[in-house]
Design an enzyme around this catalytic site. Structure first.
Site, mmCIF file in Angstrom:
data_model
loop_
_atom_site.group_PDB
_atom_site.id
_atom_site.type_symbol
_atom_site.label_atom_id
_atom_site.label_comp_id
_atom_site.label_asym_id
_atom_site.label_seq_id
_atom_site.Cartn_x
_atom_site.Cartn_y
_atom_site.Cartn_z
ATOM 1 N N LYS A 1 0.866 -1.182 0.000
ATOM 2 C CA LYS A 1 0.000 0.000 0.000
ATOM 3 C C LYS A 1 0.889 1.214 0.000
ATOM 4 O O LYS A 1 1.843 1.286 0.797
ATOM 5 C CB LYS A 1 -0.878 -0.024 1.265
ATOM 6 C CG LYS A 1 -1.818 1.147 1.402
ATOM 7 C CD LYS A 1 -3.176 0.819 0.836
ATOM 8 C CE LYS A 1 -4.023 2.041 0.569
ATOM 9 N NZ LYS A 1 -3.756 2.715 -0.728
ATOM 10 N N LYS B 1 5.268 1.846 -3.182
ATOM 11 C CA LYS B 1 5.162 3.207 -3.727
ATOM 12 C C LYS B 1 5.371 3.115 -5.232
ATOM 13 O O LYS B 1 6.015 2.184 -5.714
ATOM 14 C CB LYS B 1 6.235 4.101 -3.107
ATOM 15 C CG LYS B 1 5.958 5.577 -3.228
ATOM 16 C CD LYS B 1 5.035 6.097 -2.148
ATOM 17 C CE LYS B 1 4.617 7.524 -2.399
ATOM 18 N NZ LYS B 1 3.854 8.109 -1.289
ATOM 19 N N GLY C 1 -2.937 8.310 -4.039
ATOM 20 C CA GLY C 1 -2.306 9.519 -4.583
ATOM 21 C C GLY C 1 -1.047 9.909 -3.833
ATOM 22 O O GLY C 1 -0.705 9.344 -2.795
ATOM 23 N N ASP C 2 -0.343 10.876 -4.386
ATOM 24 C CA ASP C 2 0.807 11.527 -3.742
ATOM 25 C C ASP C 2 1.010 12.812 -4.545
ATOM 26 O O ASP C 2 0.056 13.282 -5.202
ATOM 27 C CB ASP C 2 2.051 10.605 -3.769
ATOM 28 C CG ASP C 2 3.208 11.131 -2.915
ATOM 29 O OD1 ASP C 2 3.146 10.989 -1.686
ATOM 30 O OD2 ASP C 2 4.170 11.696 -3.468
ATOM 31 N N ASN D 1 -2.404 19.154 -1.449
ATOM 32 C CA ASN D 1 -3.374 18.445 -0.627
ATOM 33 C C ASN D 1 -3.026 18.483 0.862
ATOM 34 O O ASN D 1 -3.856 18.869 1.698
ATOM 35 C CB ASN D 1 -3.466 16.998 -1.143
ATOM 36 C CG ASN D 1 -4.304 16.134 -0.237
ATOM 37 O OD1 ASN D 1 -3.786 15.464 0.640
ATOM 38 N ND2 ASN D 1 -5.604 16.178 -0.419
ATOM 39 N N THR E 1 -4.408 13.361 5.473
ATOM 40 C CA THR E 1 -2.987 13.530 5.802
ATOM 41 C C THR E 1 -2.775 14.831 6.580
ATOM 42 O O THR E 1 -2.095 14.851 7.611
ATOM 43 C CB THR E 1 -2.119 13.489 4.533
ATOM 44 O OG1 THR E 1 -2.467 12.332 3.787
ATOM 45 C CG2 THR E 1 -0.645 13.435 4.880
ATOM 46 N N GLN F 1 7.301 3.875 3.792
ATOM 47 C CA GLN F 1 5.891 3.460 3.817
ATOM 48 C C GLN F 1 5.680 2.168 4.611
ATOM 49 O O GLN F 1 4.658 1.986 5.259
ATOM 50 C CB GLN F 1 5.403 3.275 2.371
ATOM 51 C CG GLN F 1 3.896 3.253 2.212
ATOM 52 C CD GLN F 1 3.272 4.638 2.199
ATOM 53 O OE1 GLN F 1 3.798 5.546 1.564
ATOM 54 N NE2 GLN F 1 2.175 4.805 2.897
ATOM 55 N N LYS G 1 5.554 3.356 8.263
ATOM 56 C CA LYS G 1 4.391 4.216 8.467
ATOM 57 C C LYS G 1 3.131 3.361 8.543
ATOM 58 O O LYS G 1 2.289 3.522 9.416
ATOM 59 C CB LYS G 1 4.303 5.173 7.275
ATOM 60 C CG LYS G 1 3.130 6.100 7.288
ATOM 61 C CD LYS G 1 3.063 6.906 5.998
ATOM 62 C CE LYS G 1 4.419 7.484 5.633
ATOM 63 N NZ LYS G 1 4.333 8.551 4.636
ATOM 64 N N SER H 1 -6.932 5.714 3.909
ATOM 65 C CA SER H 1 -6.967 4.860 2.712
ATOM 66 C C SER H 1 -7.334 3.425 3.105
ATOM 67 O O SER H 1 -8.125 2.762 2.430
ATOM 68 C CB SER H 1 -5.607 4.843 2.016
ATOM 69 O OG SER H 1 -5.505 5.911 1.104
HETATM 70 P P1 NDP Z 1 0.487 17.945 -4.038
HETATM 71 O O1 NDP Z 1 0.893 17.594 -5.403
HETATM 72 O O2 NDP Z 1 -0.955 18.134 -3.727
HETATM 73 O O3 NDP Z 1 1.253 19.269 -3.560
HETATM 74 C C1 NDP Z 1 2.634 19.318 -3.524
HETATM 75 C C2 NDP Z 1 3.054 20.693 -3.031
HETATM 76 O O4 NDP Z 1 4.453 20.682 -2.759
HETATM 77 C C3 NDP Z 1 2.830 21.778 -4.060
HETATM 78 O O5 NDP Z 1 2.589 22.981 -3.398
HETATM 79 C C4 NDP Z 1 4.165 21.811 -4.780
HETATM 80 O O6 NDP Z 1 4.429 23.044 -5.423
HETATM 81 C C5 NDP Z 1 5.122 21.594 -3.649
HETATM 82 N N1 NDP Z 1 6.349 20.960 -4.182
HETATM 83 C C6 NDP Z 1 6.451 19.800 -4.875
HETATM 84 N N2 NDP Z 1 7.725 19.561 -5.237
HETATM 85 C C7 NDP Z 1 8.427 20.606 -4.757
HETATM 86 C C8 NDP Z 1 9.793 20.960 -4.796
HETATM 87 N N3 NDP Z 1 10.712 20.172 -5.421
HETATM 88 N N4 NDP Z 1 10.174 22.112 -4.176
HETATM 89 C C9 NDP Z 1 9.252 22.898 -3.532
HETATM 90 N N5 NDP Z 1 7.940 22.622 -3.474
HETATM 91 C C10 NDP Z 1 7.538 21.493 -4.069
HETATM 92 O O7 NDP Z 1 1.128 16.809 -3.094
HETATM 93 P P2 NDP Z 1 0.713 16.364 -1.636
HETATM 94 O O8 NDP Z 1 0.235 17.542 -0.849
HETATM 95 O O9 NDP Z 1 -0.137 15.167 -1.748
HETATM 96 O O10 NDP Z 1 2.121 15.868 -1.065
HETATM 97 C C11 NDP Z 1 3.012 16.732 -0.356
HETATM 98 C C12 NDP Z 1 3.966 15.892 0.481
HETATM 99 O O11 NDP Z 1 3.206 15.092 1.415
HETATM 100 C C13 NDP Z 1 4.824 14.882 -0.286
HETATM 101 O O12 NDP Z 1 6.074 14.746 0.360
HETATM 102 C C14 NDP Z 1 4.047 13.572 -0.148
HETATM 103 O O13 NDP Z 1 4.860 12.434 -0.308
HETATM 104 C C15 NDP Z 1 3.553 13.716 1.290
HETATM 105 N N6 NDP Z 1 2.422 12.874 1.633
HETATM 106 C C16 NDP Z 1 1.245 12.951 0.937
HETATM 107 C C17 NDP Z 1 0.185 12.153 1.301
HETATM 108 C C18 NDP Z 1 -1.155 12.285 0.642
HETATM 109 O O14 NDP Z 1 -2.103 11.649 1.153
HETATM 110 N N7 NDP Z 1 -1.317 13.055 -0.406
HETATM 111 C C19 NDP Z 1 0.307 11.153 2.374
HETATM 112 C C20 NDP Z 1 1.554 11.214 3.094
HETATM 113 C C21 NDP Z 1 2.570 12.022 2.700
HETATM 114 P P3 NDP Z 1 4.349 23.154 -7.039
HETATM 115 O O15 NDP Z 1 2.892 23.285 -7.327
HETATM 116 O O16 NDP Z 1 5.147 24.347 -7.380
HETATM 117 O O17 NDP Z 1 4.957 21.891 -7.583
#
Ligand code: NDP
Length: 448
Positions: A93, A129, A168-169, A243, A212, A114, A117, A380
């Site tokens: 997962k 992943k 998603g991620d 997100n 999250t 993961q 976690k 999830s």
């Molecule tokens: P989204 O795609 O919804 O948002 C990602 C955000 O992070 C955007 O604001 C993006 O900006 C910014 N970002 C991405 N890459 C970079 C970078 N290289 N430098 C600076 N900013 C960056 O993703 P999520 O919110 O889902 O995920 C965010 C983090 O949380 C990740 O590390 C993910 O692995 C982790 N996570 C997510 C989960 C989930 O349920 N979605 C669960 C657990 C962990 P821009 O638009 O400019 O790219």
């Protein structure tokens, strides 16, 4: 007899020799291994079973070609992956990431994290992943759909509701999950439980989009409470604006904090009055636009180029919710000097090894990602349960379960740290508790 320290060192040397080009994976492994010495001292059976060598090697890494046709009729080729890291506790997962930086090292670090976690949630799920170096930014809906269909045409050979359940991620939200699910359904028998994070209309769970971010704040609230603190009246900096960031901001605000910032990969917004959740959601989710629009529309907000971790004013709590390695040692030192006493991670591995050392030296309350951001995968797994039961739980029911899971995770990290005389080292507590669970399951199942 091999000592605990020598065993860990030897395992890490072998890992480096085998995976020398995988910097992110080695970083995640080093962070994890560096906390396990007390366990091996008390449990030499884990050394005899050579659990470390087994747990750091994925059961399977699948890599495949993803051809698709862009809006100009040109053929594009991306690379797709699924890392099926460990199934000792249950079916693989873990999310799918679509971002140009995606490679095997990044997906192995994410898959490795993961495993631990997932076991911390107390739910029967293993670790995996996947993703692609495809960039959904700037693509039309039709391009994203064609890419998702091609990606799933290959991925569907390796996943299934009792086998491997992606979600998603970064770059994969409700739109992408919808297209991926549509293609899976077309090629297979109907089974909603093959993907989570689905939109509500076809098997999604209430609270999954929020899970999250809300889970991060619930975990952090427990950590603050255990130390006589709370979110009320605190100034908080959130990085990212996707997100996780959006819902962390919403929940922290609800608990009385003022979240003064959000960011993206170009820059950050500061609004001392508190970021306006509705406007942010409208810009990011409906318009799919950049944060510069937020500053243009909100008179109290200012926009700045660069990393939010260069912001120089005083605040209390940092919630990194963007991506890996956003906070290095120098940034961590600045945070401490600015008065930040709590860092809790919504993103995966947002703090590098030096930053973690700075938190430890300065007594910063630190919520490591694999514990603090487990709320997404927890809900999830609740979505999978609802799909199997053919039921939909209410918002309140899912939220109550999420709060219970996050409280348990914090208590597990805390009591395990105490059991091993590690004080408030919640990182070591979480790592050790998770390791013991997975290792015991692996030993019980023999050498497989
Ligand atoms: P989204 O795609 O919804 O948002 C990602 C955000 O992070 C955007 O604001 C993006 O900006 C910014 N970002 C991405 N890459 C970079 C970078 N290289 N430098 C600076 N900013 C960056 O993703 P999520 O919110 O889902 O995920 C965010 C983090 O949380 C990740 O590390 C993910 O692995 C982790 N996570 C997510 C989960 C989930 O349920 N979605 C669960 C657990 C962990 P821009 O638009 O400019 O790219």
């Amino acid at each position: 007899m091999t000592t605990a320290k020598a065993y860990i060192q030897a395992t890490f040397e072998t890992l480096k020799a085998r995976n020398g080009h995988e910097a992110e994976f080695l970083q995640a492994a080093e962070e994890f291994l560096s906390t396990l010495e007390p366990v091996f001292e008390q449990h030499p059976e884990y050394i005899e079973e050579n659990i470390l060598a087994r747990i750091t090697e994925p059961e399977r890494v699948i890599s495949f070609r993803v051809p698709w046709v862009d809006r100009e009729g040109k053929v594009q080729v991306n690379r797709g992956y699924r890392v099926q890291f460990n199934s000792a506790v249950g079916p693989y997962k873990g999310g799918l990431r679509f971002h140009p930086t995606v490679n095997q090292s990044i997906l192995k670090f994410l898959g490795f994290e993961q495993i631990f976690k997932n076991v911390l949630t107390g739910l029967p799920i293993g670790g995996g992943k996947g993703g692609s170096d495809f960039d959904p930014k700037g693509k039309t809906d039709a391009e994203v759909m064609r890419f998702c269909q091609s990606f799933m045409t290959e991925l569907q050979k390796y996943i299934g509701p009792s086998q491997d359940v992606p979600a998603g991620d970064i770059g994969v939200g409700g739109r992408e999950i919808g297209y991926l699910y549509g293609q899976y359904k077309r090629l297979n028998q109907f089974d909603a439980g093959v993907l989570t994070g689905k939109p509500l209309g076809f098997g999604g769970s209430l609270i999954r989009p929020e899970a999250t971010g809300y889970g991060l704040v619930y975990y952090t609230q427990e950590m603050l409470k255990a130390n006589g603190e709370s979110f009320a009246g605190k100034k908080v900096v959130v990085s990212g604006s996707g997100n996780v960031a959006q819902y962390a901001l919403q929940k922290a605000t609800e608990l009385g904090a003022t979240v003064i910032s959000v960011s993206d990969s170009n820059g950050y917004v500061i609004d001392e009055n508190g970021i306006d959740f509705d406007l942010l959601q409208d810009i990011k989710e409906k318009r799919r636009a950049r944060l510069t629009e937020y500053a243009a529309e909100k008179p109290t907000a200012t926009y700045h180029e660069g990393s939010v971790w260069t912001y120089a004013e005083k605040y209390d709590i940092a919630l990194p919710c963007a991506t890996q390695n956003e906070i290095d040692g120098a940034a961590a030192k600045r945070l401490v000097a600015q008065g930040v006493f709590c860092v809790s991670e919504g993103a995966n591995m947002p703090s590098d090894l030096e930053a973690i050392a700075v938190y430890k030296e300065n007594g910063v309350y630190y919520g490591p990602a694999k514990a603090a951001n487990a709320g997404g995968v927890a809900v999830s797994a609740l979505e999978m349960s609802q799909n199997s039961l053919r039921l939909s739980w209410t918002r309140e029911e899912v939220d109550t379960r999420l709060q219970g899971i996050m409280t348990n995770i914090f208590n597990t990290a805390k009591t395990t740290a105490e059991k091993y005389d590690l004080g408030k080292d919640y990182l070591a507590g979480a790592n050790i508790a998770a390791f013991e669970n997975v290792a015991d399951a692996m030993i019980a199942q023999g050498i497989v």
